[in-house]
Design a protein around this motif. Structure first.
Motif, short mmCIF file in Angstrom:
data_model
loop_
_atom_site.label_atom_id
_atom_site.label_comp_id
_atom_site.label_asym_id
_atom_site.label_seq_id
_atom_site.Cartn_x
_atom_site.Cartn_y
_atom_site.Cartn_z
N ILE A 89 -61.00 -28.96 62.07
CA ILE A 89 -61.67 -27.72 61.72
C ILE A 89 -61.26 -26.56 63.14
N PRO A 90 -61.67 -26.94 64.21
CA PRO A 90 -61.16 -26.02 65.15
C PRO A 90 -59.61 -25.87 65.28
N LYS A 91 -58.79 -26.37 64.49
CA LYS A 91 -57.28 -26.02 64.65
C LYS A 91 -56.92 -25.51 63.19
N VAL A 92 -57.73 -25.04 62.40
CA VAL A 92 -57.40 -24.36 61.21
C VAL A 92 -56.36 -23.35 61.46
N ARG A 93 -56.82 -22.11 62.23
CA ARG A 93 -56.08 -20.98 62.44
C ARG A 93 -54.66 -21.43 63.17
N GLU A 94 -54.61 -22.40 64.07
CA GLU A 94 -53.36 -22.77 64.39
C GLU A 94 -52.36 -23.49 63.41
N LEU A 95 -53.18 -24.13 62.39
CA LEU A 95 -52.48 -24.54 61.24
C LEU A 95 -51.96 -23.64 60.39
N ASN A 96 -52.66 -22.72 60.16
CA ASN A 96 -52.24 -21.55 59.01
C ASN A 96 -51.11 -20.92 59.85
N GLU A 97 -51.25 -20.71 61.07
CA GLU A 97 -50.09 -19.91 61.67
C GLU A 97 -48.78 -20.69 61.95
N ARG A 98 -48.83 -21.98 62.13
CA ARG A 98 -47.75 -22.59 62.31
C ARG A 98 -46.97 -23.03 60.67
N TYR A 99 -47.80 -23.21 59.65
CA TYR A 99 -47.46 -23.41 58.48
C TYR A 99 -47.75 -22.11 57.49
N PRO A 100 -47.00 -21.00 57.75
CA PRO A 100 -47.74 -19.75 56.81
C PRO A 100 -47.16 -19.83 55.31
N ASP A 101 -46.36 -20.77 55.07
CA ASP A 101 -45.96 -20.57 53.50
C ASP A 101 -46.67 -21.79 52.86
N HIS A 102 -47.64 -22.35 53.56
CA HIS A 102 -48.31 -23.63 53.03
C HIS A 102 -49.71 -23.32 52.95
N GLU A 103 -50.61 -23.73 51.87
CA GLU A 103 -51.88 -23.72 51.99
C GLU A 103 -52.30 -25.23 52.76
N ILE A 104 -53.29 -25.09 53.62
CA ILE A 104 -53.86 -26.19 54.15
C ILE A 104 -54.92 -26.65 53.29
N VAL A 105 -54.95 -28.19 52.93
CA VAL A 105 -55.86 -28.68 52.31
C VAL A 105 -56.54 -29.69 53.25
N ILE A 106 -58.02 -29.66 53.73
CA ILE A 106 -58.46 -30.95 54.42
C ILE A 106 -59.46 -31.45 53.62
N ILE A 107 -59.42 -32.83 53.68
CA ILE A 107 -60.23 -33.69 52.69
C ILE A 107 -60.90 -34.69 53.75
N PRO A 108 -62.35 -34.65 53.85
CA PRO A 108 -62.92 -35.65 54.77
C PRO A 108 -63.01 -36.92 54.08
N SER A 109 -63.02 -37.91 54.74
CA SER A 109 -63.00 -39.29 54.19
C SER A 109 -64.38 -40.04 55.00
N LEU A 110 -65.19 -40.69 54.21
CA LEU A 110 -66.35 -41.58 54.80
C LEU A 110 -65.85 -42.92 54.79
N GLU A 111 -64.87 -43.17 54.09
CA GLU A 111 -64.30 -44.78 54.26
C GLU A 111 -63.09 -44.77 55.05
#
Length: 221
Positions: free
Chosen positions: A19-41
C-alpha cells in the motif's frame, strides 16, 4: 481495456509494504491498472490462478527452495517494540518485557521464539492479548496497549519517524517465517516488478542496519 498487473500478497505485506508503494507502482507501470489482492492463507494461494505475482509467508522454507518460478524475497527481522508514546528515557529492554504482551497468533509463537533465542528469563504474571492478525497487534501496540514482537521491516517507516520504540541493545533475530514469491505470469513487466521489489527489500534491510547501528541493536542484522 486497460491491462492489469495482479499482485496477491499476505495481508501484513499488503498493508505495510504494498500500500505505501501504490504511487510508485502507478508511476512505474503507467499503462497498467495495479490490482492488489490481500490473502489470509499462505500456501493455499498457489492453487488459485488469480494473480500474476504472489508474495506469501511460509514456515516451509525447504519446500520452496529451488522450485520453478519461486524466489526468496527476504527473511524476517524480529524484535520487541512498543509505542514511543508510552516509553520514557528509562524504558530499557528489561522494562519493556514487563509490559502487557500483544500477540498475532494464539500460540504466541513469535514471543516464544524471540525469548528463547534472546535467553531472556520468563517473567510471570504478564498480561497476554491475542488478535489473530499481525496488523491488529501492531495497531494495538501503536495505540499504547503493550509490546509486541514483530518483523521490524514491516514498521521501518514508523521506526524511522519515531512512532515505534525498540529498546537499545535489543536482539534482532530471524523467525520461522520467510517471504517467498511465485511468478505465474512471465513477461518483461512482471520480471521488472520482481526485480524492483527485490531491490526495494534490500534497500529496506540497509535502512534497518543503519537504525541498528544507531541504537545498538544486534543479532542477525
Amino acid at each position: 481495456k486497460q491491462k492489469r498487473i495482479v499482485i496477491k500478497a499476505t495481508l501484513s505485506f499488503t498493508t505495510r509494504v504494498l500500500i505505501p508503494k501504490v504511487r510508485e507502482l502507478n508511476e512505474r507501470y503507467p499503462d497498467h491498472e495495479i490490482v492488489i489482492i490481500p490473502s489470509l492463507e499462505e500456501d493455499e494461494c498457489l492453487d488459485n490462478p488469480d494473480y500474476d505475482l504472489l508474495i506469501f509467508h511460509t514456515r516451509l522454507k525447504d519446500h520452496y527452495d529451488n522450485k520453478a518460478n519461486m524466489f526468496l524475497l527476504r527473511e524476517e527481522f524480529m524484535a520487541p517494540v512498543c509505542a514511543t508514546s508510552i516509553a520514557t528515557e528509562e524504558t530499557d529492554l528489561d522494562s519493556i518485557l514487563t509490559m502487557p504482551r500483544l500477540h498475532p497468533t494464539l500460540d504466541h509463537h513469535d514471543w516464544k521464539m524471540w525469548l528463547s533465542a534472546a535467553n531472556n528469563q520468563t517473567i510471570h504474571n504478564i498480561r497476554n492479548t491475542s488478535f489473530l492478525s499481525l496488523d491488529l497487534a501492531l495497531s494495538a501496540c501503536l495505540s499504547g496497549q503493550g509490546v509486541t514482537v514483530t518483523d521490524l521491516l514491516l514498521i521501518i517507516q514508523e521506526l524511522e519517524k519515531g512512532f515505534f520504540y525498540c529498546p537499545k541493545n535489543a536482539k534482532i533475530q530471524h523467525s520461522a517465517w520467510t517471504y517467498y514469491g511465485h511468478q505465474r505470469t512471465h513477461n518483461p513487466i512482471i520480471d521488472d516488478l520482481i526485480s524492483w521489489l527485490t531491490s526495494d527489500s534490500e534497500k529496506e534491510i540497509k535502512r534497518l542496519k543503519a537504525l541498528a547501528t544507531q541504537y545498538g541493536w544486534h543479532g542477525v542484522i
